[in-house]
Design a protein around this motif. Structure first.
Motif, mmCIF file in Angstrom:
data_model
loop_
_atom_site.group_PDB
_atom_site.id
_atom_site.type_symbol
_atom_site.label_atom_id
_atom_site.label_comp_id
_atom_site.label_asym_id
_atom_site.label_seq_id
_atom_site.Cartn_x
_atom_site.Cartn_y
_atom_site.Cartn_z
ATOM 1 N N GLU A 81 12.689 -1.839 7.015
ATOM 2 C CA GLU A 81 13.154 -1.973 5.634
ATOM 3 C C GLU A 81 11.962 -1.808 4.694
ATOM 4 O O GLU A 81 10.863 -2.271 4.966
ATOM 5 C CB GLU A 81 13.838 -3.327 5.413
ATOM 6 N N ARG A 82 12.194 -1.109 3.571
ATOM 7 C CA ARG A 82 11.117 -0.795 2.640
ATOM 8 C C ARG A 82 11.335 -1.533 1.325
ATOM 9 O O ARG A 82 12.474 -1.762 0.913
ATOM 10 C CB ARG A 82 11.043 0.700 2.422
ATOM 11 N N ASP A 92 9.756 -2.244 -2.870
ATOM 12 C CA ASP A 92 8.953 -1.779 -3.999
ATOM 13 C C ASP A 92 7.769 -2.696 -4.282
ATOM 14 O O ASP A 92 6.806 -2.276 -4.915
ATOM 15 C CB ASP A 92 9.812 -1.664 -5.266
ATOM 16 N N SER A 93 7.848 -3.950 -3.842
ATOM 17 C CA SER A 93 6.738 -4.872 -4.091
ATOM 18 C C SER A 93 6.389 -5.624 -2.815
ATOM 19 O O SER A 93 7.251 -5.876 -1.966
ATOM 20 C CB SER A 93 7.087 -5.873 -5.203
ATOM 21 N N VAL A 94 5.148 -5.996 -2.725
ATOM 22 C CA VAL A 94 4.694 -6.765 -1.566
ATOM 23 C C VAL A 94 5.354 -8.136 -1.565
ATOM 24 O O VAL A 94 5.671 -8.686 -0.510
ATOM 25 C CB VAL A 94 3.151 -6.860 -1.526
ATOM 26 N N GLU A 95 5.607 -8.681 -2.751
ATOM 27 C CA GLU A 95 6.262 -9.984 -2.828
ATOM 28 C C GLU A 95 7.651 -9.935 -2.199
ATOM 29 O O GLU A 95 8.034 -10.835 -1.449
ATOM 30 C CB GLU A 95 6.355 -10.465 -4.286
ATOM 31 N N ASN A 96 8.399 -8.861 -2.489
ATOM 32 C CA ASN A 96 9.730 -8.716 -1.892
ATOM 33 C C ASN A 96 9.637 -8.571 -0.375
ATOM 34 O O ASN A 96 10.480 -9.094 0.358
ATOM 35 C CB ASN A 96 10.464 -7.513 -2.481
ATOM 36 N N ALA A 97 8.627 -7.878 0.104
ATOM 37 C CA ALA A 97 8.441 -7.721 1.550
ATOM 38 C C ALA A 97 8.153 -9.069 2.206
ATOM 39 O O ALA A 97 8.714 -9.382 3.266
ATOM 40 C CB ALA A 97 7.316 -6.732 1.837
ATOM 41 N N TRP A 147 5.934 -0.733 0.527
ATOM 42 C CA TRP A 147 5.743 -1.765 1.541
ATOM 43 C C TRP A 147 6.881 -1.701 2.557
ATOM 44 O O TRP A 147 8.044 -1.733 2.195
ATOM 45 C CB TRP A 147 5.687 -3.150 0.893
ATOM 46 N N GLU A 148 6.518 -1.632 3.840
ATOM 47 C CA GLU A 148 7.523 -1.546 4.898
ATOM 48 C C GLU A 148 7.390 -2.736 5.838
ATOM 49 O O GLU A 148 6.288 -3.102 6.243
ATOM 50 C CB GLU A 148 7.341 -0.261 5.701
ATOM 51 N N CYS A 149 8.518 -3.316 6.188
ATOM 52 C CA CYS A 149 8.535 -4.404 7.169
ATOM 53 C C CYS A 149 8.491 -3.776 8.557
ATOM 54 O O CYS A 149 9.364 -2.983 8.914
ATOM 55 C CB CYS A 149 9.792 -5.258 7.006
#
Length: 103
Positions: free
Chosen positions: A13-14, A16-21, A4-6
């Motif tokens: 910024e990349r 590992d999880s969509v939640e972190n993004a 997942w990339e912002c």
């Protein structure tokens, strides 16, 4: 490689999880004012969700000078996130961040 990339303002910024993004987008980027109704929302996923839950596609197209391709692209992003993310977990994490309010 993180999946997942912002893409807000070319952030890149990349995660590992969509939640972190989503948490990153909500806490690390400026909020945006909806051009349709003036509501201020976190940029990224929450802005897309707001646009398509609160307004018609026609309102979105007019306000953002968008076309059907723009609409489909954002709907695909929203759908992919909602299929992948534990949104309740995102809300719980954001509740832990002092001062974070969701739309």
């Amino acid at each position: 490689m993180p999946a997942w990339e912002c893409d807000i303002d070319g952030c890149g910024e990349r995660f590992d999880s969509v939640e972190n993004a989503i948490v990153h987008q909500t806490t690390e980027h400026e909020r945006r004012e909806c051009k349709v109704c003036g509501t201020v929302v976190p940029d990224g996923y929450f802005a897309i969700r707001h646009a398509f839950e609160e307004h018609s596609r026609a309102e979105y197209v007019r306000a953002y000078d968008a076309d059907s391709s723009d609409v489909r692209s954002r709907e695909r992003i929203r759908d992919e996130i909602e299929e992948s993310a534990d949104l309740q977990h995102v809300v719980e994490r954001l509740d832990e961040v002092k001062g974070t309010e969701l739309p």
